[in-house]
Motif scaffolding. Sequence first.
Motif, mmCIF file in Angstrom:
data_model
loop_
_atom_site.group_PDB
_atom_site.id
_atom_site.type_symbol
_atom_site.label_atom_id
_atom_site.label_comp_id
_atom_site.label_asym_id
_atom_site.label_seq_id
_atom_site.Cartn_x
_atom_site.Cartn_y
_atom_site.Cartn_z
ATOM 1 N N ALA A 41 114.479 -25.477 -1.860
ATOM 2 C CA ALA A 41 113.295 -25.539 -1.167
ATOM 3 C C ALA A 41 113.180 -27.204 -0.785
ATOM 4 O O ALA A 41 112.889 -26.738 0.199
ATOM 5 N N LEU A 42 112.703 -27.969 -2.056
ATOM 6 C CA LEU A 42 112.730 -29.113 -1.474
ATOM 7 C C LEU A 42 113.594 -29.316 -0.455
ATOM 8 O O LEU A 42 113.618 -30.658 0.723
ATOM 9 N N ALA A 43 115.091 -28.917 0.109
ATOM 10 C CA ALA A 43 115.708 -30.162 -0.010
ATOM 11 C C ALA A 43 115.546 -29.115 1.806
ATOM 12 O O ALA A 43 115.662 -30.240 2.434
ATOM 13 N N ARG A 44 115.698 -27.851 1.951
ATOM 14 C CA ARG A 44 115.332 -27.201 2.666
ATOM 15 C C ARG A 44 113.904 -27.943 3.691
ATOM 16 O O ARG A 44 113.985 -28.201 4.927
ATOM 17 N N ARG A 45 113.608 -28.578 3.002
ATOM 18 C CA ARG A 45 111.760 -29.066 3.388
ATOM 19 C C ARG A 45 112.250 -30.267 4.217
ATOM 20 O O ARG A 45 111.873 -30.746 5.764
ATOM 21 N N SER A 46 113.139 -30.918 3.446
ATOM 22 C CA SER A 46 113.981 -32.836 4.131
ATOM 23 C C SER A 46 114.405 -32.687 5.619
ATOM 24 O O SER A 46 114.208 -33.117 6.858
ATOM 25 N N MET A 47 115.585 -30.750 5.288
ATOM 26 C CA MET A 47 116.129 -31.132 6.209
ATOM 27 C C MET A 47 115.259 -30.669 7.315
ATOM 28 O O MET A 47 115.426 -30.673 9.294
ATOM 29 N N GLU A 48 113.938 -29.347 7.831
ATOM 30 C CA GLU A 48 113.313 -28.807 8.549
ATOM 31 C C GLU A 48 112.527 -30.737 9.440
ATOM 32 O O GLU A 48 112.560 -30.190 10.469
ATOM 33 N N ASP A 49 112.300 -32.002 7.515
ATOM 34 C CA ASP A 49 111.072 -32.523 8.970
ATOM 35 C C ASP A 49 112.330 -33.113 9.470
ATOM 36 O O ASP A 49 111.909 -33.662 10.611
ATOM 37 N N LEU A 50 113.546 -32.859 8.894
ATOM 38 C CA LEU A 50 114.369 -34.191 10.699
ATOM 39 C C LEU A 50 114.097 -33.158 12.245
ATOM 40 O O LEU A 50 114.618 -34.186 12.903
ATOM 41 N N ASN A 67 118.215 -41.812 -1.183
ATOM 42 C CA ASN A 67 119.647 -41.628 -0.285
ATOM 43 C C ASN A 67 118.283 -40.027 0.290
ATOM 44 O O ASN A 67 118.326 -38.742 0.648
ATOM 45 N N HIS A 68 116.731 -40.684 1.215
ATOM 46 C CA HIS A 68 116.320 -39.549 1.863
ATOM 47 C C HIS A 68 115.414 -40.399 2.942
ATOM 48 O O HIS A 68 115.264 -41.494 2.942
ATOM 49 N N GLN A 69 114.772 -39.688 3.880
ATOM 50 C CA GLN A 69 114.060 -40.267 4.635
ATOM 51 C C GLN A 69 112.416 -40.898 4.279
ATOM 52 O O GLN A 69 112.188 -40.249 3.553
ATOM 53 N N PHE A 70 112.242 -41.527 5.763
ATOM 54 C CA PHE A 70 110.721 -41.401 5.475
ATOM 55 C C PHE A 70 110.175 -41.997 6.919
ATOM 56 O O PHE A 70 111.508 -42.415 7.824
ATOM 57 N N PHE A 71 109.366 -41.969 7.238
ATOM 58 C CA PHE A 71 108.145 -42.160 8.539
ATOM 59 C C PHE A 71 107.773 -43.459 8.454
ATOM 60 O O PHE A 71 106.761 -43.649 7.275
ATOM 61 N N VAL A 72 107.685 -44.463 9.302
ATOM 62 C CA VAL A 72 107.227 -45.057 9.944
ATOM 63 C C VAL A 72 105.839 -44.974 10.717
ATOM 64 O O VAL A 72 106.456 -44.674 11.932
ATOM 65 N N ASN A 73 104.698 -45.559 10.588
ATOM 66 C CA ASN A 73 103.900 -45.681 11.689
ATOM 67 C C ASN A 73 103.671 -47.118 12.358
ATOM 68 O O ASN A 73 103.313 -48.199 11.344
ATOM 69 N N THR A 74 104.567 -47.542 13.648
ATOM 70 C CA THR A 74 104.708 -48.880 13.866
ATOM 71 C C THR A 74 103.667 -48.911 14.775
ATOM 72 O O THR A 74 103.763 -50.172 14.759
ATOM 73 N N LYS A 75 102.404 -48.478 14.699
ATOM 74 C CA LYS A 75 100.937 -49.181 15.718
ATOM 75 C C LYS A 75 100.539 -49.544 14.532
ATOM 76 O O LYS A 75 99.801 -50.258 14.661
ATOM 77 N N GLU A 76 100.835 -49.449 13.430
ATOM 78 C CA GLU A 76 100.367 -50.874 12.125
ATOM 79 C C GLU A 76 100.851 -52.062 11.993
ATOM 80 O O GLU A 76 101.843 -51.713 12.633
ATOM 81 N N TRP A 83 106.427 -41.121 2.546
ATOM 82 C CA TRP A 83 108.030 -40.200 2.116
ATOM 83 C C TRP A 83 106.973 -39.032 3.055
ATOM 84 O O TRP A 83 108.102 -38.376 3.621
ATOM 85 N N GLU A 84 106.067 -38.738 3.245
ATOM 86 C CA GLU A 84 105.982 -37.036 4.275
ATOM 87 C C GLU A 84 106.002 -37.432 5.352
ATOM 88 O O GLU A 84 106.158 -38.689 5.913
ATOM 89 N N HIS A 85 106.060 -36.479 6.260
ATOM 90 C CA HIS A 85 106.192 -36.296 7.492
ATOM 91 C C HIS A 85 104.684 -36.410 7.896
ATOM 92 O O HIS A 85 103.971 -36.038 7.379
ATOM 93 N N PRO A 86 104.849 -36.996 9.403
ATOM 94 C CA PRO A 86 103.011 -37.216 9.542
ATOM 95 C C PRO A 86 102.104 -36.424 9.961
ATOM 96 O O PRO A 86 101.249 -36.320 9.619
ATOM 97 N N LEU A 87 102.533 -35.219 10.512
ATOM 98 C CA LEU A 87 102.065 -33.816 10.467
ATOM 99 C C LEU A 87 101.891 -33.084 9.056
ATOM 100 O O LEU A 87 101.092 -32.589 9.083
ATOM 101 N N ASP A 88 102.251 -34.027 7.701
ATOM 102 C CA ASP A 88 101.261 -33.380 7.095
ATOM 103 C C ASP A 88 100.527 -34.356 6.042
ATOM 104 O O ASP A 88 100.138 -34.070 5.035
ATOM 105 N N GLY A 269 100.208 -29.653 10.225
ATOM 106 C CA GLY A 269 100.158 -29.665 11.508
ATOM 107 C C GLY A 269 101.562 -28.387 11.496
ATOM 108 O O GLY A 269 102.491 -28.499 13.448
ATOM 109 N N GLY A 270 101.507 -27.407 11.498
ATOM 110 C CA GLY A 270 102.534 -26.357 11.240
ATOM 111 C C GLY A 270 103.967 -26.255 11.040
ATOM 112 O O GLY A 270 103.639 -27.094 9.832
ATOM 113 N N GLY A 271 105.239 -26.475 11.924
ATOM 114 C CA GLY A 271 105.999 -26.823 10.807
ATOM 115 C C GLY A 271 106.829 -25.782 10.382
ATOM 116 O O GLY A 271 108.090 -25.684 10.273
#
Length: 291
Positions: A41-50, A67-76, A83-88, A269-271
Amino acid sequence: MSTPSEPPPSYAVATGSSTTSAAPKASSHLQVPKDRNGIPALARRSMEDLQRPLPQGWVRSYDPKENHQFFVNTKEDPPKSYWEHPLDIPEVVRSLSSEERERLQEEEDKLRKQFPHSADHSEDEGHANEPPLPPRPSNQQRPSTSKAPQKKTFGEKLKDKVTGTTHEERVLERAKREEEERQYYEAHLKLRQAMQKAQMTGQPQFFAKDKDGKDIYIEPPGGPGYGYGGYGPRGYGINPYAQGPYSNPNVRVIRPGYPYNRPYGPYSGGGAGLPIAGGLLGGMLLGGLLF
């Protein structure tokens, strides 16, 4: 990408009983659903996040140590990583304008329309424990007395009408989707492994063969970029950092400053039900890959 001097904790430590974390509050791991089609399930979540769309000013990046993606707010200033998708992340969602929320919702709706069966989990789960359909009897085994066909339930009749398919056809379609997801997950793991080794060594890494038997190499970020010309007639390179999901507008980013933590939890945020197939890897799979 620069990384801290100290090595990150292991996944088991980061997601276990350790309490030394500055991570945003997240949902309990008790909410993690069961594995499905051989994909944790956790791997599926990561793949959905892509596949999930990002708010304006956000980019994906990749950490070879986890060995994992992460998300960056470049406006900061400086850019801030999660590590979390911004919509989460509730505070991120609250900060979005109504127009931006509508745009993101429309993007997710488009993905669902492209992969209409990706969210069709209820029937899969509802029939998960049913025995397989019995084989059709041969001429020698055909029963001497005919029996009335088994009556369909109201739910099956309704699904037949709504989908325009029979229960047997849906069983076969589910089996096909399950096999496709297993193949995609296998390719996803191999791609991540090649990315990890390429980034840590600075050298292109063999990933797979395409349908024509040519070798595909995954190139590191900032590497020589051999592309289609540097491997000779029997191979070519692909750089997921140049035109793939991890490309960014030359923003200097570092991995999140807290231990890796990607609990499942509800989608802010849905998803839910977004496809796990698509993007760079989806295009390569459509062309055919051999491992």
